[in-house]
Design an enzyme around this catalytic site. Structure first.
Site, PDB file in Angstrom:
ATOM      1  CG  HIS A  14      -0.414   0.763   2.216  1.00 28.52           C
ATOM      2  ND1 HIS A  14      -0.982   0.763   3.805  1.00 28.52           N
ATOM      3  CD2 HIS A  14       0.782   0.321   3.220  1.00 28.52           C
ATOM      4  CE1 HIS A  14      -0.287   1.367   4.615  1.00 28.52           C
ATOM      5  NE2 HIS A  14       0.570   0.965   4.192  1.00 28.52           N
ATOM      6  CB  CYS A  23       3.984   5.589   4.475  1.00 31.98           C
ATOM      7  SG  CYS A  23       5.407   4.694   5.809  1.00 31.98           S
ATOM      8  CG  HIS A  27       5.273   1.389   1.954  1.00 29.47           C
ATOM      9  ND1 HIS A  27       4.453   2.403   1.813  1.00 29.47           N
ATOM     10  CD2 HIS A  27       4.803   0.638   3.421  1.00 29.47           C
ATOM     11  CE1 HIS A  27       4.277   2.210   3.425  1.00 29.47           C
ATOM     12  NE2 HIS A  27       3.968   1.646   3.890  1.00 29.47           N
ATOM     13  CG  HIS A  29       2.649  -3.114   6.478  1.00 31.39           C
ATOM     14  ND1 HIS A  29       4.408  -2.351   7.366  1.00 31.39           N
ATOM     15  CD2 HIS A  29       2.406  -2.341   5.738  1.00 31.39           C
ATOM     16  CE1 HIS A  29       4.351  -1.319   6.742  1.00 31.39           C
ATOM     17  NE2 HIS A  29       3.215  -1.141   6.425  1.00 31.39           N
ATOM     18  CG  HIS A  67       0.393 -12.205  -1.838  1.00 31.41           C
ATOM     19  ND1 HIS A  67       0.686 -13.181  -0.736  1.00 31.41           N
ATOM     20  CD2 HIS A  67       2.560 -11.717  -1.478  1.00 31.41           C
ATOM     21  CE1 HIS A  67       1.677 -13.006   0.171  1.00 31.41           C
ATOM     22  NE2 HIS A  67       2.527 -13.231  -1.162  1.00 31.41           N
ATOM     23  CD  GLU A 117       0.639  -0.008   8.566  1.00 34.75           C
ATOM     24  OE1 GLU A 117      -0.138   0.234   7.507  1.00 34.75           O
ATOM     25  OE2 GLU A 117       1.641   0.726   9.466  1.00 34.75           O
TER      26      GLU A 117
END
Length: 128
Positions: A14, A23, A27, A29, A67, A117
């Site tokens: 996201h 952010c 990137h 998580h 994913h 996260e």
């Protein structure tokens, strides 16, 4: 008051609009999700809720996020923060398991959804 909790995880990418920091870039998580159910009445088997029923519902919801680029999911309106992910999971679970919507506070209800996260960063949505 009794409480049960199940957890699962999923991996997703996201980015955050209007963040003004790193952010804002794409990137990923490895999210950990914990859902909590509360209630004061046990069923005939002495359980608040069957763990497998809750876990199956949670896996069904998080399976749709796993994913993916969360920004591609229209529900998040291009800004999938951990707080919004927690509320999304709560809302989706209530659709799958409507009996967990809070009514009188005695029957089991979906009380909280935690989305981690990282091991140290958590957002929580609660229904008190």
């Amino acid at each position: 008051m009794y409480e049960v909790r199940v957890n699962t995880d999923f991996a997703a990418a996201h980015f955050l609009r209007d963040y003004n920091g790193k952010c804002e870039r794409l990137h990923g998580h490895n999210y950990k999700v914990y859902v909590h159910v509360k209630g004061s009445v046990l069923n005939e088997g002495g359980m608040l809720l069957d763990f497998s029923k809750l876990k199956d519902g949670l896996k069904q919801v998080t399976g749709k996020l796993d994913h993916t680029n969360l920004n591609d999911i229209q529900w998040f309106d291009q800004n999938p923060s951990a707080e919004r992910i927690a509320f999304y999971i709560y809302s989706a679970l209530i659709e799958i398991l409507p009996e967990l919507k809070k009514t009188d506070g005695k029957q089991p209800w979906l009380y909280a959804v935690d989305v981690f996260e990282t091991d140290t960063n958590r957002a929580r949505y609660t229904c008190d």
